[in-house]
Every structure is written in structure tokens, then in C-alpha cells.
Enzyme design. Structure first.
Site, PDB file in Angstrom:
ATOM      1  CE  LYS A  11      25.001  -3.455 -48.637  1.00 51.26           C
ATOM      2  NZ  LYS A  11      25.860  -4.824 -48.493  1.00 51.26           N
ATOM      3  CG  ASP A 137      24.600  -3.697 -52.918  1.00 48.18           C
ATOM      4  OD1 ASP A 137      23.999  -4.831 -53.247  1.00 48.18           O
ATOM      5  OD2 ASP A 137      25.367  -3.933 -51.995  1.00 48.18           O
TER       6      ASP A 137
END
Length: 280
Positions: A11, A137
Site C-alpha cells: 500500500k 494497517d
């Protein structure tokens, strides 16, 4: 013995604003996550005689007590009362400690993979409880969103458009401790976020791509500022830092910058260079 193969994406934090410190030691954030087509590969063999976890990476094995894959595996087995053993093999492509979320993605992929193997709904709330306990996350990687605004500690997710772009990533061969970054950010007062609309890509907003760690990290590692300047000379429309770094990325909208990619791979030493796109 049945074998399953799963892809574990990286990401970018297109935006990362730190709003306040919480009593539990975490921080309230406003971030924009974007999954990209840079993947680790995870293989799970079901029904083995014993447990084994193998990592294929240029860093070598990670101690089990620090390993998010192992923690995710154990918590899944305990939560869903799974007695079988598994062999897990993680082939790393995402650089470790680079601000690209590789460890969090691997943990979420283990949860998703085991849920698939054992017929557990991916929207099962217990999966998200495990994910949140593993790291801020991990819920994003567990979620079906390819892009999302993250609030709270990053675990409160709001779908966000995945705007088409090419990202040129430069990953130096050193790590930046997330703990160090937050401890040295110097946040004294809480603040309100600068919001981003869903109408245009975040890099097209007047405020640009805000990352509250950029000044701190660039001051400690001036080399990153040199890399940023290098990227800007090649005509990207925006440059920023992912997470707490050290990866920086340049965004190209109109066409893939193959020439820039090849040039930087040839001329830059002691870094890894990747050319990737957003997942859709």
C-alpha cells in the site's frame, strides 16, 4: 496435502495526517490508503504433520515473536479452534520496513487465506477484531477496499476512489522505525484534518499530498530530499513519502514512465526502484 497460493499487496499512504495522541499510546489519524500491484506471495499447505513458517527474502528469517504472520496464524487458530497444522511460505518482494505495509498485508492475507480455506465469511467481525489487535494497517488490508480513508488509528475505513496512476517507488536500503517517527514528531496539540474530496485525485487538491512525517524524516535523512528532487526533474505530478518512510513515490498520470524507471534503476545505487499501478 492441499496447497493454496495467495497474493499480498503493498500500500501507499497518499496522505497521512496525525491529529492527536490517544491515551492508549496510539494516535488518531486521517490517512488515504491505496493498494498497489506490488505483491508478496504466500503459500499455505493444509494438514501438515507440524507447523513451519519459511520466509524467502534478502533479509532472512524474522524471529517468530516479532512476526505478524505468525501472530495472525496463532490468533486465527485460537479464535476459530483450528487444530490442523500448516506449512506457510512467504516469498517477499515488498521491502521490509519501507512504509509499504508489507508485514500488515502479510498478516491480513493469512487471515483471509485461512478464512477461505475453512469457509469463514471474510466479513466475520472476529476477523476484524484479530486484525485490529495485530496493527493499525491490518484492517485495511483485510477489507475489500482498494483505496480508503482511514480514521481513528487507521482502522475506521471509508471507501475512496482508486484513481488511475502509475507510481514510481524508490526504496532506500535502510528502515525507519515507526516508533521513532511518532516519538519525534513533536505533536503537542490536537488538530483537525485537512479533508480530501472524492471528486479529484488527492494530488490534484490545492494542499497537495500532506504527510506530517515528511519534514522530520527528510531532516534526518537528507538523501530522501535528493531523491525527491530527482523525481521532480522527470516531470511527475506529485512526490510524497509513504507512511513514515523511507519509501518515496512519484505519481505519473498520463503514461507509464518506462524511461524514467529504467534510468533510475541504472543510475541510483543502494535503492530499489519499482514501477507500479493502483489496484482497481
Amino acid at each position: 496435502m492441499k496447497k493454496y497460493l495467495f497474493l499480498s499487496p503493498a500500500k501507499l499512504n497518499l496522505v497521512l495526517q496525525v491529529l492527536s495522541r490517544r491515551e492508549d499510546g496510539y494516535h488518531n489519524l486521517y490517512t488515504i490508503f491505496q493498494k498497489i500491484d506490488l505483491f508478496d506471495e504466500i503459500e499455505i499447505k493444509k494438514g501438515t504433520l507440524d507447523f513451519r513458517l519459511d520466509f524467502i527474502s534478502d533479509r532472512g528469517d524474522i524471529p517468530l515473536e516479532e512476526n505478524l504472520v505468525y501472530k495472525a496464524y496463532i490468533k486465527f487458530k485460537e479464535t476459530f479452534r483450528i487444530n490442523e497444522n500448516h506449512h506457510i511460505r512467504v516469498k517477499k518482494t515488498i521491502p521490509i520496513g519501507a512504509g509499504l505495509g508489507g508485514g500488515s498485508s502479510n498478516a491480513a492475507t493469512i487471515l483471509k487465506g485461512l478464512a477461505y480455506i475453512y469457509g469463514i465469511d471474510r466479513e466475520e467481525p472476529l476477523l476484524y477484531s484479530i486484525a485490529k489487535s495485530l496493527g493499525a494497517d491490518v484492517p485495511f488490508f483485510l477489507s475489500p477496499y482498494v483505496a480508503a480513508i482511514g480514521e481513528g488509528i487507521g482502522d475506521v475505513l471509508i471507501p475512496y476512489p482508486s484513481f488511475q496512476a502509475w507510481y514510481l517507488l524508490i526504496c532506500p536500503n535502510f528502515e525507519i522505525s515507526t516508533k521513532w517517527a511518532y516519538q519525534n514528531l513533536g505533536l503537542t496539540n490536537s488538530k483537525n484534518p485537512v479533508y480530501y474530496s472524492t471528486e479529484v485525485p488527492p494530488w490534484r487538491h490545492p494542499q497537495g499530498l500532506i504527510n506530517d512525517f515528511k519534514a522530520l524524516v527528510f531532516e534526518k535523512f537528507p538523501f530522501l530530499g535528493e531523491l525527491e528532487a530527482n523525481l521532480k526533474t522527470f516531470g511527475c505530478c506529485a512526490v510524497s513519502l509513504s507512511g513514515t518512510g523511507p519509501t518515496i513515490f512519484g505519481i505519473f498520470e498520463k503514461e507509464p514512465p518506462f524511461y524514467v524507471y529504467e534510468t533510475l534503476k541504472r543510475t541510483l545505487k543502494e535503492v530499489k526502484v519499482f514501477l507500479v499501478q493502483n489496484l482497481e
